[in-house]
Design an enzyme around this catalytic site. Structure first.
Site, mmCIF file in Angstrom:
data_model
loop_
_atom_site.group_PDB
_atom_site.id
_atom_site.type_symbol
_atom_site.label_atom_id
_atom_site.label_comp_id
_atom_site.label_asym_id
_atom_site.label_seq_id
_atom_site.Cartn_x
_atom_site.Cartn_y
_atom_site.Cartn_z
ATOM 1 N N GLN A 75 0.895 6.483 1.060
ATOM 2 C CA GLN A 75 1.652 7.542 1.747
ATOM 3 C C GLN A 75 3.118 7.553 1.344
ATOM 4 O O GLN A 75 3.895 8.355 1.883
ATOM 5 C CB GLN A 75 1.532 7.375 3.274
ATOM 6 C CG GLN A 75 0.118 7.467 3.802
ATOM 7 C CD GLN A 75 -0.490 8.861 3.666
ATOM 8 O OE1 GLN A 75 0.198 9.838 3.409
ATOM 9 N NE2 GLN A 75 -1.796 8.948 3.853
ATOM 10 N N LYS A 119 -3.162 12.357 -3.442
ATOM 11 C CA LYS A 119 -2.167 12.665 -2.394
ATOM 12 C C LYS A 119 -0.850 13.109 -3.018
ATOM 13 O O LYS A 119 0.137 13.335 -2.326
ATOM 14 C CB LYS A 119 -1.914 11.432 -1.524
ATOM 15 C CG LYS A 119 -3.148 10.976 -0.723
ATOM 16 C CD LYS A 119 -2.778 9.851 0.217
ATOM 17 C CE LYS A 119 -3.968 9.067 0.709
ATOM 18 N NZ LYS A 119 -4.837 9.765 1.644
ATOM 19 N N ASP A 154 0.871 -1.170 0.000
ATOM 20 C CA ASP A 154 0.000 0.000 0.000
ATOM 21 C C ASP A 154 0.911 1.224 0.000
ATOM 22 O O ASP A 154 1.496 1.565 1.030
ATOM 23 C CB ASP A 154 -0.896 -0.053 1.250
ATOM 24 C CG ASP A 154 -1.680 1.239 1.450
ATOM 25 O OD1 ASP A 154 -1.448 2.208 0.701
ATOM 26 O OD2 ASP A 154 -2.506 1.270 2.387
HETATM 27 N N1 C6P Z 1 -5.408 7.958 4.013
HETATM 28 C C1 C6P Z 1 -5.425 9.787 5.583
HETATM 29 O O1 C6P Z 1 -5.858 10.874 6.006
HETATM 30 P P1 C6P Z 1 -7.687 6.444 -0.893
HETATM 31 O O2 C6P Z 1 -8.758 6.969 -0.001
HETATM 32 O O3 C6P Z 1 -8.121 5.229 -1.651
HETATM 33 O O4 C6P Z 1 -7.067 7.491 -1.757
HETATM 34 O O5 C6P Z 1 -6.484 6.005 0.081
HETATM 35 C C2 C6P Z 1 -6.717 5.113 1.124
HETATM 36 C C3 C6P Z 1 -5.477 4.933 1.946
HETATM 37 C C4 C6P Z 1 -4.836 3.719 1.900
HETATM 38 N N2 C6P Z 1 -3.703 3.516 2.573
HETATM 39 C C5 C6P Z 1 -3.126 4.475 3.302
HETATM 40 C C6 C6P Z 1 -1.832 4.207 4.012
HETATM 41 C C7 C6P Z 1 -3.733 5.734 3.388
HETATM 42 O O6 C6P Z 1 -3.165 6.680 4.124
HETATM 43 C C8 C6P Z 1 -4.949 5.961 2.711
HETATM 44 C C9 C6P Z 1 -5.665 7.268 2.842
HETATM 45 C C10 C6P Z 1 -5.952 9.276 4.261
HETATM 46 O O7 C6P Z 1 -4.574 9.151 6.191
HETATM 47 C C11 C6P Z 1 -7.435 9.329 4.213
HETATM 48 S S1 C6P Z 1 -8.194 8.204 5.319
#
Ligand code: C6P
Length: 414
Positions: free
Chosen positions: A211, A234, A208
């Site tokens: 980040q 992001k 994943d």
């Molecule tokens: N974290 C945060 O504020 P999406 O929503 O599909 O773009 O990403 C999901 C996601 C998956 N893995 C990690 C490690 C993430 O940090 C995130 C998204 C945001 O931390 C929104 S909850």
């Protein structure tokens, strides 16, 4: 905002960079906005917004479907982004780069599709720091089959216990799903090492990278990961677009995720064959406008240099931790060496929401609550945290404003 010497990494002029973000000129409650919620979503520079405009004004047509010029041009733009992504993550081929709606959809795609190849009694390894996006999709398989999650523990600094990780492998382990960088702790996991361990046990790994991709050089060939998922929004890009990288071997083996247009070879009422990669996993009209604009976001990051971005964010992190450290009763979560630009904390027994609300009154945007990582909150015995997360356009002056505001709010609420 004035610029400090440290707001100038390798000739990155942060004040000049900020001019590309009109939103950063906003005022909240009469004070200049200090946007420190970049791990939730980063802001979008003019070049990316202009790329969206260009698509709508001059190139909008459905992709991979038309012989007419507009459709060909729109298709070329989408495929150009695919090639930019391939180069950005050093994938071996564009066939291994699948467009999704985001990290969440990428992980769900793998869980759902790879999940069809799992049997009762199989085990999947995840870490305790996973975002819900990398937990729940694996649990959903469990509704159809008896599949168990095995959880890698961490130490108090937020680093995975590699010995415990290796001990979790059994004859039943079928898959490993790991965050590259924790959205709460900022820990940069030793994923290359963890992938090598999994491969020694013959187990594929999904990373994943939500980040990581905005902050860390990602090289999927060097990591040797089997899957890598991340989100455009992001990375200074538009929302609604994500990437799933998958090794050709697995993508060819896995059944399609969704059925629909463009993912087919031949359809009859008796039988359907599927398109070649990557289209087998791209059913329906993609978000072609935002995919094209995501190409501009990748250009933007490449133009600045991801190492320069990371160096600047590390400087902001160092200043933030140093400034917050003198608050009575502060507790930091995530202190691993080399962590990324995220600082999560609590002060005494002040509720994270109360602190976030008062910081907002002072113009500071941070995230509060469980950060979609409730098992990690439970690991630390809390229900929420305050999190500030940095991007390339943040300045040391903004960090100073955030630190001063947090001191003030802490004094008010203690
Ligand atoms: N974290 C945060 O504020 P999406 O929503 O599909 O773009 O990403 C999901 C996601 C998956 N893995 C990690 C490690 C993430 O940090 C995130 C998204 C945001 O931390 C929104 S909850």
């Amino acid at each position: 905002m004035t610029q400090s010497p440290c707001d100038n990494h390798n000739n990155m002029d942060i004040n000049k960079i900020r001019e590309d973000y009109p939103i950063l000129q906003r005022h909240i409650e009469g004070r200049p906005l200090v946007y420190l919620d970049n791990a939730a979503t980063s802001q979008t520079p003019r070049s990316v917004v202009e790329a969206i405009d260009q698509m709508y004004y001059h190139y909008k047509a459905n992709v991979h479907r038309g012989v007419h010029t507009l459709s060909q041009e729109a298709t070329d733009m989408v495929e150009l982004t695919r090639e930019k992504v391939r180069a950005f993550i050093n994938a071996g081929s564009v066939e291994e780069v699948i467009f999704t709606r985001g990290t969440t959809e990428g992980i769900n795609l793998v869980a759902s599709s790879f999940g069809q190849m799992l049997e009762n009694g199989d085990e999947i390894i995840v870490t305790v720091m996973e975002h819900h996006s990398n937990i729940v999709p694996w649990q959903l398989i469990g509704q159809r089959k008896r599949v168990t999650l095995r959880v890698v523990p961490i130490d108090d600094s937020g680093q995975v216990d590699l010995e415990a990780y290796e001990d979790l492998f059994s004859d039943n382990t079928r898959f490993v799903a790991l965050a590259h960088v924790s959205n709460v702790l900022g820990t940069v996991n030793p994923v290359k090492q963890m992938i090598a361990i999994a491969h020694r046990h013959g187990v594929p790994v999904l990373i994943d990278g939500a980040q990581a991709a905005p902050h860390v050089k990602v090289d999927v060939l060097d990591l040797d990961c089997d899957f890598y998922a991340f989100s455009s929004h992001k990375m200074y890009g538009p929302a609604g677009v994500g990437i799933l990288y998958g090794k050709r071997y697995w993508l060819e083996k896995m059944p399609p995720y969704q059925g629909g247009g463009e993912m087919i070879g031949q359809v009859s009422f008796e039988r359907t064959t599927f398109a070649d990669l990557p289209f087998k996993f791209e059913a329906g009209t993609p978000d072609f406008v935002d995919i094209a604009a995501f190409g501009a976001a990748i250009d933007y990051i490449q133009g600045l240099g991801i190492e320069n971005i990371a160096a600047h964010e590390h400087e902001l992190l160092r200043a933030a931790v140093e400034g917050l450290n003198t608050i009575d009763g502060i507790r930091f979560f995530g202190t691993a060496p080399g962590k990324s630009g995220v600082v999560s904390f609590l002060v005494g027994d002040i509720n994270s929401y109360d602190m976030g609300l008062l910081l907002d009154k002072l113009g500071i945007a941070v995230r509060t609550g469980h950060h979609c990582a409730q098992p990690l909150m439970a690991r630390y015995g809390v229900t929420g945290m305050v999190r500030a997360s940095f991007a390339v356009y943040n300045t040391l002056d903004e960090v100073a404003a955030f630190v001063a505001a947090t001191h003030r709010v802490a004094a008010m609420l203690q």
